[in-house]
Design an enzyme around this catalytic site. Structure first.
Site, short mmCIF file in Angstrom:
data_model
loop_
_atom_site.label_atom_id
_atom_site.label_comp_id
_atom_site.label_asym_id
_atom_site.label_seq_id
_atom_site.Cartn_x
_atom_site.Cartn_y
_atom_site.Cartn_z
N GLU A 57 0.52 -1.15 -0.26
CA GLU A 57 -0.07 0.15 -0.16
C GLU A 57 1.18 1.25 -0.11
OE1 GLU A 57 -2.65 0.19 -0.46
OE2 GLU A 57 -3.84 -2.00 0.18
N CYS A 88 -2.33 8.59 2.59
CA CYS A 88 -1.91 8.66 0.22
C CYS A 88 -2.85 8.91 0.04
CB CYS A 88 -1.85 7.69 1.30
SG CYS A 88 -3.03 6.76 1.62
P1 NAD Z 1 7.79 4.88 5.00
O1 NAD Z 1 7.93 3.67 3.48
O2 NAD Z 1 9.02 5.73 5.80
O3 NAD Z 1 7.67 3.77 6.67
C1 NAD Z 1 6.71 3.06 6.90
C2 NAD Z 1 7.08 1.58 7.48
O4 NAD Z 1 8.14 0.80 6.89
C3 NAD Z 1 7.11 2.66 8.61
O5 NAD Z 1 7.36 1.35 9.63
C4 NAD Z 1 9.35 1.80 9.29
O6 NAD Z 1 9.89 1.61 10.44
C5 NAD Z 1 8.96 0.66 7.80
N1 NAD Z 1 10.59 1.12 7.01
C6 NAD Z 1 11.48 1.91 6.98
N2 NAD Z 1 12.54 2.03 6.16
C7 NAD Z 1 12.33 0.29 5.82
C8 NAD Z 1 13.25 -0.73 5.19
N3 NAD Z 1 14.35 -0.04 5.15
N4 NAD Z 1 12.97 -2.30 5.48
C9 NAD Z 1 11.80 -2.35 6.25
N5 NAD Z 1 10.97 -1.45 6.75
C10 NAD Z 1 11.14 0.17 6.75
O7 NAD Z 1 6.42 5.23 4.96
P2 NAD Z 1 6.33 6.33 6.18
O8 NAD Z 1 7.02 8.24 6.12
O9 NAD Z 1 5.79 6.05 7.26
O10 NAD Z 1 4.27 7.21 5.48
C11 NAD Z 1 4.56 7.98 4.40
C12 NAD Z 1 4.27 7.63 2.72
O11 NAD Z 1 3.27 5.67 3.18
C13 NAD Z 1 3.56 7.89 1.66
O12 NAD Z 1 4.60 7.90 0.79
C14 NAD Z 1 2.76 7.56 2.27
O13 NAD Z 1 1.95 7.43 0.35
C15 NAD Z 1 2.54 5.96 2.13
N6 NAD Z 1 1.23 5.90 3.33
C16 NAD Z 1 0.34 3.98 1.67
C17 NAD Z 1 -0.91 4.63 2.05
C18 NAD Z 1 -1.70 3.35 1.56
O14 NAD Z 1 -2.90 3.06 1.84
N7 NAD Z 1 -1.75 3.37 0.05
C19 NAD Z 1 -1.71 4.53 3.57
C20 NAD Z 1 -0.44 5.48 4.50
C21 NAD Z 1 1.11 5.60 3.79
#
Ligand code: NAD
Length: 489
Positions: free
Chosen positions: A223, A257
């Protein structure tokens, strides 16, 4: 072979392998939880949401420095209660095996699809809706009879701790558990051989997560994010479009998102749209600094990123129009005024990267074909919003563009429609959850053929030149007399 376990240097790091092993063992002991058991698990969550309403609102607000309580109520609690209610009502039907067509070559037999729990689902949670995006996939996973491990976001630590506490009070650790921690924990978490992994977060990290999952051949639901356009038709009243777009864009200060990322506006109406947008945002948020209704930016780092996007646009010649009705000084807070960007060009960050904050570029277009080509020339977005009373044109728009979901004459509300699948396409994600598709996503659709006492195969078995096999060929020949199908004229 499973990937080797990654050692985590973080303090108080959870023993992820032990947690997963315990859940896998519990799955083996109860591989197909009954309908009653699944409902019991969902009911606990339902009640916990009601009991912890105020604490959830407070924890999320603490993480954001201010999150509008109504936004938490609406987007984190009410939507979850609806989602749970959806499965409570329909679960029996969803769990029921489906009888399918029995072909002549398989007769006599019964042919079914049975929906089996996958096992243990890993759920990685972002910070922007730290309860909804943790529990909404969990609800689907539990309805389908799975167990789950959740990894909360390090950028919403108060909510992560509360979530951990609530889940621990409801479920055994081998049933559902929450782990907290930073990137190291997240990296080790996504390297675990789950039966399915749901990752909600950025496209950039999504790529890393999919690679890690590939090591275990763990299927993923990604997602992700992207730039979701809002396209306004020339015939649509600009005040109406501005009001509807502002609702989705101002919610959570644009940190959604599916927030409308930019507006494609008929060239001659840009000024009308911009002034209507400024007016409606000012009316809804007459002040910013101490206004509880206006959500702040999650971290200083995110705020600095958004300010850099605006500076980049300004330096390259765009017009920056903040909507700050009382011209308040917001320094020392993490609040940012909703800001329109006019005259942006493709070389600016504002039209390149997902914005994920209170910035709205307004991009002019001359013809609808040009607007469609603009969208189709970019990464497939998570959502597309089209404003037009004309149903035929709206139908055309959904057919001619790709996106995870669509709202016609609205923004973001498709996320709350619990009977339709939610998920992206291409760089905005893969797989779906919510509704029936969520149940299917977290189930193995197992094809099962059941034969009775008559073993038809023994009549046609070799040597092949036997009467039954010849008869079978004759019957097939009669059924498909015109062996080649002529193309339709
Ligand atoms: P992010 O990708 O920075 O982090 C998301 C999660 O991934 C966190 O729990 C983090 O700990 C983990 N993470 C970070 N680095 C990682 C790695 N190297 N390996 C594995 N896991 C890792 O995203 P964010 O800043 O928390 O959220 C914002 C983003 O999420 C935006 O791009 C937004 O569009 C997207 N988003 C999508 C949806 C959806 O339903 N499609 C919903 C909400 C947010």
């Amino acid at each position: 072979m499973a990937a080797p376990h990654l050692k985590i240097a973080e303090e108080n790091a959870p023993d992820l392998e032990a947690l997963l092993l315990a859940q896998k063992k519990a799955c083996l002991a109860d591989p197909y939880p009954s309908h009653a058991k699944r409902i019991e698990r969902l009911d606990k969550l339902h009640n916990a949401l009601l009991d912890n309403r105020a604490r959830i609102i407070a924890a999320i607000s603490q993480d954001f420095s201010n999150r509008a309580p109504a936004e938490t109520e609406l987007a984190e609690i009410m939507t979850l209660l609806d989602g749970i209610g959806y499965y409570r009502k329909r679960l029996k039907k969803l769990m029921k095996p489906q009888n399918r067509h029995v072909p002549l070559t398989v007769m006599p037999a019964s042919v079914q699809v049975q929906y089996q729990p996958l096992g243990v689902i890993g759920i990685v949670v972002p910070w922007n809706f730290p309860i909804f995006l943790a529990l909404s996939p969990l609800v689907g996973a539990l309805a389908a009879g799975n167990r789950a491990m959740l990894k909360s976001s390090e950028f919403a630590p108060a909510t992560g701790d509360l979530l951990k506490e609530i889940i621990a009070s409801l479920y055994d650790e081998d049933e559902v558990t929450v782990v907290t921690g930073g990137v190291e924990v997240a990296t080790a978490f996504t390297a675990l051989p789950f039966d399915h992994l749901v990752f909600t977060g950025s496209t950039q990290v999504g790529r890393i997560v999919m690679k890690a999952a590939a090591e275990n051949l763990t299927p993923v639901t990604l997602e992700l994010g992207g730039k979701s356009p809002a396209i306004v038709h020339d015939d649509f009243p600009m005040e109406e479009a501005a009001a509807r777009i502002a609702f989705g864009k101002c919610f959570n200060a644009g940190q959604i998102c599916v927030a409308p990322d930019y507006v494609l506006c008929p060239r001659g109406k840009v000024e009308a749209f911009a002034s209507a947008y400024a007016a409606i945002v000012a009316k809804r948020y007459p002040e910013l600094r101490d206004n509880k209704d206006y959500t702040a930016i999650i971290t200083e780092r995110q705020k600095a990123r958004l300010e850099a996007v605006l500076l980049d646009a300004k330096e390259k010649g765009a017009e920056i129009r903040p909507i700050n009705p009382k011209s308040e000084d917001l320094s020392g807070t993490r609040k940012m005024p909703m800001t329109m960007v006019l005259g942006a060009s493709d070389d600016m960050l504002v039209l390149q990267d997902e914005i994920f904050g209170p910035i709205l570029p307004i991009v002019p277009y001359d013809t609808l074909d040009e607007a469609i080509a603009y969208v189709n020339g970019r990464d497939r977005p998570l959502a597309l919003y089209y404003f037009d009373w004309n149903k035929d044109r709206a139908g055309e728009m959904t057919k001619r563009t790709h996106s995870g979901g669509v709202c016609i004459n609205d923004t973001v509300s498709h996320v709350g429609a619990d009977d339709i699948p939610f998920g992206g396409i291409g760089p905005s994600g893969m797989g779906h959850y919510h509704g029936k598709e969520g149940f299917l996503n977290f189930s193995k659709a197992k094809g099962v053929v059941r034969k009775g006492k008559i073993d038809a195969a023994s009549f046609v078995a070799p040597p092949w030149d036997n009467f039954m096999f010849r008869s079978l060929k004759t019957i097939q020949g009669l059924r498909f007399r015109r062996r080649k199908i002529k193309p339709a004229k």
